[in-house]
Write an enzyme that holds these catalytic residues in place. Structure first.
Site, short mmCIF file in Angstrom:
data_model
loop_
_atom_site.label_atom_id
_atom_site.label_comp_id
_atom_site.label_asym_id
_atom_site.label_seq_id
_atom_site.Cartn_x
_atom_site.Cartn_y
_atom_site.Cartn_z
N LYS A 13 0.82 -1.21 0.00
CA LYS A 13 0.00 0.00 0.00
C LYS A 13 0.86 1.27 0.00
O LYS A 13 0.66 2.16 -0.83
CB LYS A 13 -0.93 0.04 1.24
CG LYS A 13 -1.91 -1.13 1.32
CD LYS A 13 -2.83 -1.00 2.52
CE LYS A 13 -2.12 -1.02 3.86
NZ LYS A 13 -1.43 -2.29 4.18
N ARG A 88 -9.92 1.05 8.56
CA ARG A 88 -9.54 -0.32 8.92
C ARG A 88 -10.66 -1.04 9.64
O ARG A 88 -10.51 -2.22 9.97
CB ARG A 88 -8.31 -0.30 9.82
CG ARG A 88 -7.01 -0.41 9.06
CD ARG A 88 -5.89 -0.30 10.08
NE ARG A 88 -4.73 -1.04 9.74
CZ ARG A 88 -3.65 -0.51 9.15
NH1 ARG A 88 -3.62 0.73 8.79
NH2 ARG A 88 -2.60 -1.27 8.92
N ARG A 127 11.17 -5.38 5.15
CA ARG A 127 10.91 -3.94 4.94
C ARG A 127 11.88 -3.08 5.74
O ARG A 127 12.18 -3.36 6.87
CB ARG A 127 9.48 -3.61 5.36
CG ARG A 127 9.20 -2.12 5.43
CD ARG A 127 7.74 -1.78 5.40
NE ARG A 127 6.92 -2.56 6.30
CZ ARG A 127 5.58 -2.59 6.24
NH1 ARG A 127 4.95 -1.88 5.31
NH2 ARG A 127 4.89 -3.31 7.09
N ARG A 160 10.93 -1.36 11.26
CA ARG A 160 9.83 -1.06 12.19
C ARG A 160 9.77 -2.10 13.30
O ARG A 160 9.96 -3.29 13.04
CB ARG A 160 8.50 -1.07 11.43
CG ARG A 160 8.16 0.26 10.80
CD ARG A 160 7.01 0.17 9.83
NE ARG A 160 5.81 -0.48 10.35
CZ ARG A 160 4.66 -0.58 9.67
NH1 ARG A 160 4.58 -0.06 8.45
NH2 ARG A 160 3.62 -1.16 10.19
N ARG A 171 -0.82 -9.03 13.14
CA ARG A 171 -1.45 -7.96 12.33
C ARG A 171 -2.28 -8.55 11.19
O ARG A 171 -3.31 -7.99 10.83
CB ARG A 171 -0.37 -7.01 11.81
CG ARG A 171 0.16 -6.08 12.92
CD ARG A 171 1.54 -5.52 12.61
NE ARG A 171 1.58 -4.81 11.36
CZ ARG A 171 2.68 -4.65 10.63
NH1 ARG A 171 3.82 -5.15 11.03
NH2 ARG A 171 2.62 -3.97 9.50
P1 ADP Z 1 0.87 -1.57 7.30
O1 ADP Z 1 1.31 -0.63 6.22
O2 ADP Z 1 1.91 -2.62 7.57
O3 ADP Z 1 -0.48 -2.12 7.04
P2 ADP Z 1 0.41 0.82 8.91
O4 ADP Z 1 1.64 1.64 8.90
O5 ADP Z 1 -0.71 1.22 8.04
O6 ADP Z 1 0.81 -0.73 8.66
O7 ADP Z 1 -0.15 0.73 10.41
C1 ADP Z 1 0.70 0.39 11.49
C2 ADP Z 1 -0.11 0.30 12.77
O8 ADP Z 1 -0.72 1.57 13.05
C3 ADP Z 1 -1.29 -0.69 12.75
O9 ADP Z 1 -0.86 -2.01 13.09
C4 ADP Z 1 -2.20 -0.09 13.82
O10 ADP Z 1 -1.71 -0.38 15.13
C5 ADP Z 1 -2.02 1.40 13.61
N1 ADP Z 1 -3.01 1.97 12.65
C6 ADP Z 1 -2.73 2.59 11.46
N2 ADP Z 1 -3.86 3.00 10.87
C7 ADP Z 1 -4.89 2.65 11.68
C8 ADP Z 1 -6.31 2.77 11.61
N3 ADP Z 1 -6.92 3.36 10.55
N4 ADP Z 1 -7.04 2.29 12.64
C9 ADP Z 1 -6.46 1.70 13.70
N5 ADP Z 1 -5.15 1.53 13.83
C10 ADP Z 1 -4.33 1.99 12.83
P1 ADP Z 2 2.10 -1.84 3.18
O1 ADP Z 2 2.06 -0.33 3.22
O2 ADP Z 2 0.89 -2.43 2.51
O3 ADP Z 2 2.32 -2.45 4.53
P2 ADP Z 2 4.69 -1.51 1.80
O4 ADP Z 2 4.39 -0.64 0.64
O5 ADP Z 2 5.39 -0.89 2.94
O6 ADP Z 2 3.33 -2.28 2.29
O7 ADP Z 2 5.51 -2.77 1.26
C1 ADP Z 2 5.96 -3.81 2.13
C2 ADP Z 2 7.37 -4.23 1.71
O8 ADP Z 2 7.32 -4.89 0.45
C3 ADP Z 2 8.34 -3.07 1.53
O9 ADP Z 2 9.62 -3.49 1.98
C4 ADP Z 2 8.33 -2.80 0.03
O10 ADP Z 2 9.57 -2.28 -0.42
C5 ADP Z 2 8.08 -4.19 -0.53
N1 ADP Z 2 7.24 -4.17 -1.76
C6 ADP Z 2 6.17 -3.37 -2.01
N2 ADP Z 2 5.62 -3.68 -3.23
C7 ADP Z 2 6.35 -4.71 -3.72
C8 ADP Z 2 6.27 -5.48 -4.93
N3 ADP Z 2 5.30 -5.26 -5.85
N4 ADP Z 2 7.18 -6.46 -5.11
C9 ADP Z 2 8.13 -6.71 -4.18
N5 ADP Z 2 8.26 -6.02 -3.02
C10 ADP Z 2 7.38 -5.03 -2.79
#
Ligand code: ADP
Ligand code: ADP
Ligand code: ZN
Length: 214
Positions: A13, A88, A127, A160, A171
Protein backbone atom coordinates in the site's frame (compact mmCIF):
# COMPACT_ATOMS: atom_id res chain seq x y z
CA UNK A 1 -9.48 11.91 -7.08
CA UNK A 2 -10.55 10.70 -3.63
CA UNK A 3 -9.04 7.30 -3.00
CA UNK A 4 -8.48 4.78 -0.25
CA UNK A 5 -6.03 1.88 -0.21
CA UNK A 6 -7.09 -1.40 1.39
CA UNK A 7 -4.96 -4.48 1.89
CA UNK A 8 -3.18 -6.54 4.50
CA UNK A 9 0.08 -5.39 6.12
CA UNK A 10 2.95 -5.72 3.67
CA UNK A 11 0.76 -5.83 0.55
CA UNK A 12 2.45 -2.77 -0.93
CA UNK A 13 0.00 0.00 0.00
CA UNK A 14 2.62 2.55 1.05
CA UNK A 15 4.80 1.81 -1.99
CA UNK A 16 1.91 2.26 -4.43
CA UNK A 17 0.63 5.28 -2.52
CA UNK A 18 3.86 7.18 -3.17
CA UNK A 19 3.52 6.65 -6.93
CA UNK A 20 -0.24 7.32 -7.07
CA UNK A 21 -0.02 10.67 -5.26
CA UNK A 22 2.73 11.81 -7.62
CA UNK A 23 0.59 11.05 -10.63
CA UNK A 24 -2.53 12.80 -9.35
CA UNK A 25 -0.80 15.46 -7.28
CA UNK A 26 -2.84 14.72 -4.16
CA UNK A 27 -1.70 14.34 -0.54
CA UNK A 28 -0.72 10.91 0.83
CA UNK A 29 -2.41 10.45 4.19
CA UNK A 30 -1.08 7.42 6.07
CA UNK A 31 -2.52 6.94 9.54
CA UNK A 32 0.35 4.53 10.32
CA UNK A 33 2.88 7.27 9.44
CA UNK A 34 0.95 9.78 11.58
CA UNK A 35 1.09 7.42 14.56
CA UNK A 36 4.77 6.59 14.06
CA UNK A 37 5.64 10.29 13.87
CA UNK A 38 3.74 10.99 17.10
CA UNK A 39 5.49 8.07 18.81
CA UNK A 40 8.89 9.30 17.62
CA UNK A 41 8.17 12.78 18.94
CA UNK A 42 6.69 11.39 22.16
CA UNK A 43 3.49 13.47 21.88
CA UNK A 44 0.46 12.71 24.10
CA UNK A 45 -1.13 10.86 21.16
CA UNK A 46 2.11 8.95 20.60
CA UNK A 47 2.17 7.82 24.25
CA UNK A 48 -1.44 6.71 24.02
CA UNK A 49 -1.11 4.64 20.83
CA UNK A 50 2.38 3.11 21.18
CA UNK A 51 1.34 -0.10 22.92
CA UNK A 52 -1.30 -0.82 20.26
CA UNK A 53 1.25 -0.56 17.44
CA UNK A 54 3.81 -2.63 19.38
CA UNK A 55 1.24 -5.37 19.93
CA UNK A 56 0.06 -5.34 16.31
CA UNK A 57 -3.45 -4.30 17.38
CA UNK A 58 -5.62 -1.56 15.91
CA UNK A 59 -5.69 1.80 17.63
CA UNK A 60 -9.27 2.34 18.92
CA UNK A 61 -11.59 4.05 16.43
CA UNK A 62 -12.09 7.11 18.72
CA UNK A 63 -8.39 7.94 18.43
CA UNK A 64 -8.30 7.63 14.64
CA UNK A 65 -11.49 9.06 13.18
CA UNK A 66 -11.06 12.67 14.35
CA UNK A 67 -7.53 12.82 12.98
CA UNK A 68 -8.78 11.79 9.54
CA UNK A 69 -11.86 14.03 9.67
CA UNK A 70 -9.65 17.06 10.35
CA UNK A 71 -7.03 16.07 7.82
CA UNK A 72 -9.38 15.70 4.84
CA UNK A 73 -10.79 19.20 5.49
CA UNK A 74 -7.39 20.85 5.00
CA UNK A 75 -7.06 22.97 1.88
CA UNK A 76 -4.56 20.63 0.19
CA UNK A 77 -7.32 17.99 0.02
CA UNK A 78 -9.57 20.23 -2.07
CA UNK A 79 -8.87 18.27 -5.26
CA UNK A 80 -8.59 14.91 -3.60
CA UNK A 81 -6.47 12.72 -1.36
CA UNK A 82 -5.21 9.20 -0.93
CA UNK A 83 -5.90 7.51 2.39
CA UNK A 84 -3.39 4.72 3.09
CA UNK A 85 -4.29 2.44 6.01
CA UNK A 86 -7.63 4.11 6.73
CA UNK A 87 -10.36 2.91 7.11
CA UNK A 88 -9.54 -0.32 8.92
CA UNK A 89 -12.95 -1.00 10.49
CA UNK A 90 -16.54 -0.67 9.29
CA UNK A 91 -17.03 2.10 11.86
CA UNK A 92 -14.12 4.08 10.37
CA UNK A 93 -15.56 3.61 6.88
CA UNK A 94 -18.97 4.87 7.99
CA UNK A 95 -17.48 7.96 9.62
CA UNK A 96 -15.53 8.70 6.44
CA UNK A 97 -18.63 8.33 4.25
CA UNK A 98 -20.64 10.62 6.55
CA UNK A 99 -17.92 13.23 6.65
CA UNK A 100 -17.50 13.26 2.87
CA UNK A 101 -21.29 13.48 2.43
CA UNK A 102 -21.32 16.56 4.69
CA UNK A 103 -18.62 18.05 2.46
CA UNK A 104 -20.81 17.28 -0.57
CA UNK A 105 -18.51 14.67 -2.03
CA UNK A 106 -17.64 10.96 -1.95
CA UNK A 107 -14.91 8.44 -2.64
CA UNK A 108 -14.02 7.66 -6.26
CA UNK A 109 -12.41 4.28 -5.64
CA UNK A 110 -11.35 1.81 -2.97
CA UNK A 111 -8.19 0.10 -4.21
CA UNK A 112 -7.83 -3.34 -2.66
CA UNK A 113 -4.36 -4.89 -3.00
CA UNK A 114 -4.42 -8.63 -2.32
CA UNK A 115 -1.53 -11.02 -1.69
CA UNK A 116 -1.11 -14.43 -0.05
CA UNK A 117 0.04 -14.71 3.54
CA UNK A 118 3.50 -16.21 2.95
CA UNK A 119 4.50 -13.35 0.68
CA UNK A 120 3.06 -10.78 3.08
CA UNK A 121 5.32 -12.06 5.85
CA UNK A 122 8.36 -12.07 3.57
CA UNK A 123 7.65 -8.53 2.45
CA UNK A 124 7.07 -7.14 5.93
CA UNK A 125 10.09 -8.90 7.51
CA UNK A 126 12.41 -7.44 4.86
CA UNK A 127 10.91 -3.94 4.94
CA UNK A 128 13.19 -1.03 5.80
CA UNK A 129 12.20 2.62 6.18
CA UNK A 130 14.15 5.86 5.98
CA UNK A 131 14.36 7.58 9.39
CA UNK A 132 14.44 10.91 7.68
CA UNK A 133 11.94 10.90 4.78
CA UNK A 134 9.94 7.69 5.36
CA UNK A 135 10.78 6.14 1.97
CA UNK A 136 10.26 2.36 1.93
CA UNK A 137 12.76 -0.27 0.78
CA UNK A 138 13.04 -4.04 0.92
CA UNK A 139 16.31 -5.87 1.60
CA UNK A 140 15.62 -8.33 -1.23
CA UNK A 141 12.88 -6.96 -3.49
CA UNK A 142 13.69 -3.26 -3.49
CA UNK A 143 17.15 -2.67 -2.00
CA UNK A 144 18.69 0.80 -1.77
CA UNK A 145 21.78 1.44 -3.91
CA UNK A 146 23.92 1.57 -0.78
CA UNK A 147 23.04 -0.79 2.06
CA UNK A 148 21.30 0.93 4.97
CA UNK A 149 21.18 4.35 3.27
CA UNK A 150 18.17 6.05 1.63
CA UNK A 151 18.58 6.67 -2.14
CA UNK A 152 16.42 9.78 -1.97
CA UNK A 153 17.88 11.70 0.96
CA UNK A 154 20.88 9.80 2.33
CA UNK A 155 19.00 9.10 5.60
CA UNK A 156 19.60 6.01 7.71
CA UNK A 157 17.30 3.02 7.16
CA UNK A 158 15.63 1.19 10.06
CA UNK A 159 13.26 -1.72 10.66
CA UNK A 160 9.83 -1.06 12.19
CA UNK A 161 9.38 -2.58 15.67
CA UNK A 162 6.16 -4.23 14.52
CA UNK A 163 7.79 -5.88 11.47
CA UNK A 164 8.94 -8.89 13.52
CA UNK A 165 7.46 -12.17 12.29
CA UNK A 166 5.28 -12.74 15.39
CA UNK A 167 3.78 -9.25 15.30
CA UNK A 168 3.19 -9.46 11.56
CA UNK A 169 1.23 -12.69 12.04
CA UNK A 170 -0.86 -10.93 14.69
CA UNK A 171 -1.45 -7.96 12.33
CA UNK A 172 -2.56 -10.29 9.54
CA UNK A 173 -5.02 -11.94 11.93
CA UNK A 174 -6.32 -8.50 12.97
CA UNK A 175 -6.64 -7.58 9.29
CA UNK A 176 -8.71 -10.70 8.54
CA UNK A 177 -11.05 -10.13 11.48
CA UNK A 178 -11.50 -6.36 11.45
CA UNK A 179 -10.47 -4.92 8.08
CA UNK A 180 -11.27 -7.58 5.46
CA UNK A 181 -15.05 -7.01 5.82
CA UNK A 182 -14.46 -3.62 4.19
CA UNK A 183 -13.97 -5.38 0.85
CA UNK A 184 -17.65 -6.33 0.90
CA UNK A 185 -18.58 -2.86 2.16
CA UNK A 186 -16.99 -1.11 -0.86
CA UNK A 187 -18.07 -3.80 -3.31
CA UNK A 188 -21.64 -3.03 -2.32
CA UNK A 189 -20.97 0.64 -3.00
CA UNK A 190 -19.58 -0.31 -6.43
CA UNK A 191 -16.24 1.44 -6.03
CA UNK A 192 -14.05 -1.58 -5.26
CA UNK A 193 -11.01 -2.15 -7.47
CA UNK A 194 -9.11 -5.44 -6.91
CA UNK A 195 -5.38 -5.41 -7.63
CA UNK A 196 -3.03 -8.41 -7.69
CA UNK A 197 -0.22 -7.34 -5.36
CA UNK A 198 2.05 -10.30 -6.16
CA UNK A 199 3.36 -8.60 -9.32
CA UNK A 200 6.32 -6.21 -9.54
CA UNK A 201 6.00 -2.69 -8.11
CA UNK A 202 5.71 -1.29 -11.67
CA UNK A 203 3.17 -3.85 -12.84
CA UNK A 204 1.05 -3.32 -9.74
CA UNK A 205 1.08 0.42 -10.37
CA UNK A 206 0.03 -0.13 -14.02
CA UNK A 207 -2.91 -2.27 -12.88
CA UNK A 208 -4.05 0.53 -10.55
CA UNK A 209 -3.77 3.27 -13.16
CA UNK A 210 -5.56 1.16 -15.79
CA UNK A 211 -8.39 0.49 -13.37
CA UNK A 212 -8.73 4.15 -12.33
CA UNK A 213 -8.52 5.58 -15.84
CA UNK A 214 -10.57 3.07 -17.80
P1 ADP B 1 0.87 -1.57 7.30
O1 ADP B 1 1.31 -0.63 6.22
O2 ADP B 1 1.91 -2.62 7.57
O3 ADP B 1 -0.48 -2.12 7.04
P2 ADP B 1 0.41 0.82 8.91
O4 ADP B 1 1.64 1.64 8.90
O5 ADP B 1 -0.71 1.22 8.04
O6 ADP B 1 0.81 -0.73 8.66
O7 ADP B 1 -0.15 0.73 10.41
C1 ADP B 1 0.70 0.39 11.49
C2 ADP B 1 -0.11 0.30 12.77
O8 ADP B 1 -0.72 1.57 13.05
C3 ADP B 1 -1.29 -0.69 12.75
O9 ADP B 1 -0.86 -2.01 13.09
C4 ADP B 1 -2.20 -0.09 13.82
O10 ADP B 1 -1.71 -0.38 15.13
C5 ADP B 1 -2.02 1.40 13.61
N1 ADP B 1 -3.01 1.97 12.65
C6 ADP B 1 -2.73 2.59 11.46
N2 ADP B 1 -3.86 3.00 10.87
C7 ADP B 1 -4.89 2.65 11.68
C8 ADP B 1 -6.31 2.77 11.61
N3 ADP B 1 -6.92 3.36 10.55
N4 ADP B 1 -7.04 2.29 12.64
C9 ADP B 1 -6.46 1.70 13.70
N5 ADP B 1 -5.15 1.53 13.83
C10 ADP B 1 -4.33 1.99 12.83
P1 ADP C 1 2.10 -1.84 3.18
O1 ADP C 1 2.06 -0.33 3.22
O2 ADP C 1 0.89 -2.43 2.51
O3 ADP C 1 2.32 -2.45 4.53
P2 ADP C 1 4.69 -1.51 1.80
O4 ADP C 1 4.39 -0.64 0.64
O5 ADP C 1 5.39 -0.89 2.94
O6 ADP C 1 3.33 -2.28 2.29
O7 ADP C 1 5.51 -2.77 1.26
C1 ADP C 1 5.96 -3.81 2.13
C2 ADP C 1 7.37 -4.23 1.71
O8 ADP C 1 7.32 -4.89 0.45
C3 ADP C 1 8.34 -3.07 1.53
O9 ADP C 1 9.62 -3.49 1.98
C4 ADP C 1 8.33 -2.80 0.03
O10 ADP C 1 9.57 -2.28 -0.42
C5 ADP C 1 8.08 -4.19 -0.53
N1 ADP C 1 7.24 -4.17 -1.76
C6 ADP C 1 6.17 -3.37 -2.01
N2 ADP C 1 5.62 -3.68 -3.23
C7 ADP C 1 6.35 -4.71 -3.72
C8 ADP C 1 6.27 -5.48 -4.93
N3 ADP C 1 5.30 -5.26 -5.85
N4 ADP C 1 7.18 -6.46 -5.11
C9 ADP C 1 8.13 -6.71 -4.18
N5 ADP C 1 8.26 -6.02 -3.02
C10 ADP C 1 7.38 -5.03 -2.79
ZN1 ZN D 1 15.10 9.19 2.91
Amino acid sequence: MRLILLGPPGAGKGTQASAIVKRYNIPHISTGDIFRMNIKENTPLGKEVKHYLDAGLLVPDELVVDIVKDRIKKSDCKNGFLLDGYPRTIKQAEVLDEELAKMGTKLDAAINIFLDTQLLIERAVGRRLCKNCGATYHIKFHPPKQQGICDKCGGELYQRDDDKEETIKKRIEVYINQTKPLIEYYKNREILVNIDGSQSIENTFDQIINALEK
